[in-house]
Design an enzyme around this catalytic site. Structure first.
Site, PDB file in Angstrom:
ATOM      1  N   LYS A 299     -12.902   0.015  16.013  1.00  0.00           N
ATOM      2  CA  LYS A 299     -11.547  -0.545  16.164  1.00  0.00           C
ATOM      3  C   LYS A 299     -11.049  -0.407  17.603  1.00  0.00           C
ATOM      4  CE  LYS A 299     -10.253  -0.549  11.429  1.00  0.00           C
ATOM      5  NZ  LYS A 299      -9.917   0.180  10.240  1.00  0.00           N
TER       6      LYS A 299
ATOM      7  N   PHE B 258      -4.098   3.254  14.817  1.00  0.00           N
ATOM      8  CA  PHE B 258      -4.574   4.207  13.816  1.00  0.00           C
ATOM      9  C   PHE B 258      -5.698   3.533  13.031  1.00  0.00           C
ATOM     10  CE2 PHE B 258      -2.064   8.124  12.966  1.00  0.00           C
ATOM     11  CZ  PHE B 258      -1.289   8.091  14.116  1.00  0.00           C
TER      12      PHE B 258
ATOM     13  N   ILE C 224      -1.394  -7.418  14.603  1.00  0.00           N
ATOM     14  CA  ILE C 224      -0.295  -7.133  15.559  1.00  0.00           C
ATOM     15  C   ILE C 224      -0.820  -6.303  16.733  1.00  0.00           C
ATOM     16  CG2 ILE C 224       2.055  -6.222  15.774  1.00  0.00           C
ATOM     17  CD1 ILE C 224       2.240  -6.411  12.674  1.00  0.00           C
TER      18      ILE C 224
ATOM     19  N   ASN D 160       0.858  -1.193   0.000  1.00  0.00           N
ATOM     20  CA  ASN D 160       0.000   0.000   0.000  1.00  0.00           C
ATOM     21  C   ASN D 160       0.893   1.241   0.000  1.00  0.00           C
ATOM     22  OD1 ASN D 160       0.501   0.941   2.871  1.00  0.00           O
ATOM     23  ND2 ASN D 160      -0.095  -1.187   3.210  1.00  0.00           N
TER      24      ASN D 160
END
Ligand code: PMT
Length: 397
Positions: A338, A324, A307, A207
């Site tokens: 999240k 993030f 992770i 990305n």
């Protein structure tokens, strides 16, 4: 709101080091603006400083500054600190005697902000009694010096007069501005950049993450006194000075590097754009169109470990974990999902679009924790890094 350092640039060979000073201050979350003497423009065109600072560069006392008829006064008021680097013997002499005959010296006389001078000149000019007395006069008025160093000088002479190391000047300015040292004694782990998941010898899944956001956080934490480990995917940024930087390629490698540093960290900040999936069976040779059509047409993927979620599930009560969320829509709702799903203490949600998020110097983000959501204005990644660390520093108290 970040502090503003006005950088006075005078005509001296060491002027090229001012570029490094500007970058160092920006990495410390400081806004840098430049005022040059006419002589300085013979060494470097103001366009370079305008590009680096993204601010107008002031030169002439009577130049037309749009909407600002008394430019030296507004510059003087705007500065939280006036750094003059490099500063010639001539400009110090003028300042010692209150002479204000150009925009830089007029601004120096008009400002009430602290002034820091980094002199640079030939050794004999430096040692001349006139220069020494002028420096003494300026010191007695509270002006600070980052003194010149000894060594080989541009004119070919050896001795004192070389501009101090840019990193030393940056540190002196940040210290004088009272940039916080609130992370002293803390260990901060930061992930940055993309991961690269090989399909074959020449193809991969990745990305556009440039690592800029993660590197900005690592540098800001280092400047605030933290012991920083930066785990980064492949990026084209230089390893930041003083920071242990671990280079990885794949999500599995990033997982291993993070796992070995996580236990010792007080704060872990996950800015990396980790590939959620990787090819199930990467091939070591190059797959060939025709012969390998079956493998190229259908790519079997397996999920990478998360992770952040794995580390957050192992965290001690005294550790802070920050994630993030790169979102193309509904930033707040998705960031909150999240926060809960990955059990993070804070999620920094950022909209990713053509002019936000990936690979540019600015970012627009929202801080989402269990109590509230805080929308931040668009700012540089260095400033966003400082805003995130402010939030974490409060949480650690
Ligand atoms: O590097 P730059 O060019 O400066 O760009 C910065 C950025 C846009 C990459 C950065 O600001 C950002 O948003 N990073 C997170 C990007 C992302 O992939 O988000 P996500 O929604 O997929 O993942 C959420 C969080 O889980 C992230 O903290 C991510 O690091 C983490 N994660 C995700 C998947 C995975 N397998 N492991 C993880 O740790």
């Amino acid at each position: 709101m970040s502090k503003t350092v006005l950088i006075g640039v005078t005509g001296c060979v060491a002027i090229y080091k001012t570029c490094e000073i500007i970058r160092g201050l920006q990495k410390g979350g400081v806004r840098a603006k430049v005022v040059m003497t006419e002589s300085a423009t013979h060494f470097i065109n103001p366009t370079l400083f305008r590009s680096l600072t993204r601010e107008p560069v002031a030169v002439g006392l009577f130049d037309d500054a749009p909407g600002d008829p008394i430019h030296h006064v507004s510059l003087a008021k705007e500065a939280d600190l006036f750094l003059i680097a490099p500063c010639t013997a001539n400009v110090m002499a003028k300042m010692a005697h209150g002479i204000a005959d150009d925009l830089l010296t007029t601004t120096a006389l008009a400002t009430t902000a602290p002034i820091v001078i980094a002199p640079a000149m030939n050794v004999n000019m430096y040692e001349n009694v006139a220069t020494q007395q002028n420096m003494e006069t300026l010191r007695s008025r509270g002006i600070e010096f980052v003194d010149a160093e000894s060594g080989y000088l541009a004119c070919g002479d050896e001795g004192k007069g070389r501009l101090a190391d840019p990193a030393v000047i940056v540190k002196a300015v940040l210290d004088r501005l009272n940039v916080k040292r609130d992370l002293e004694g803390k260990r901060v782990l930061v992930t940055a950049g993309p991961t690269v998941e090989p399909i074959d010898a020449v193809r991969f899944i990745s990305n556009p993450s440039s690592g800029k956001m993660g590197f900005a956080i690592a540098v800001a934490a280092h400047n605030r006194g933290a012991d920083v480990t930066l785990v980064t995917g492949p990026v084209s940024l230089e390893d930041p000075a003083g920071i242990e930087t671990v280079h990885v390629k794949t999500a599995l490698e990033m997982f291993d590097a993070v796992e070995s540093a996580f236990g010792e960290s007080d704060i872990a900040i996950f800015t990396a754009a980790v590939s959620d999936y990787r090819p199930a069976s990467p091939v070591e040779r190059k797959l060939k169109k025709g012969a390998d059509d079956a493998a190229l047409e259908t790519l079997e993927l397996v999920e990478n470990p998360d992770i952040l979620a794995t580390m957050a599930s192992r965290k001690r009560p005294d550790q802070l974990v920050v994630g993030f969320a790169a979102e193309t829509e509904n930033v707040e709702a998705n960031a909150r999902k999240k926060l809960v799903g990955k059990k993070a203490d804070l999620i920094v949600g950022n909209l990713v679009s053509h002019d936000n998020g990936f690979a540019i110097d600015e970012n627009e983000a929202m801080l989402v924790d269990a109590r509230a959501s805080k929308e931040l204005p668009r700012m540089t990644k260095a400033q966003l890094a400082c805003a995130i660390l402010d939030e974490l520093s409060l949480a650690l108290q």
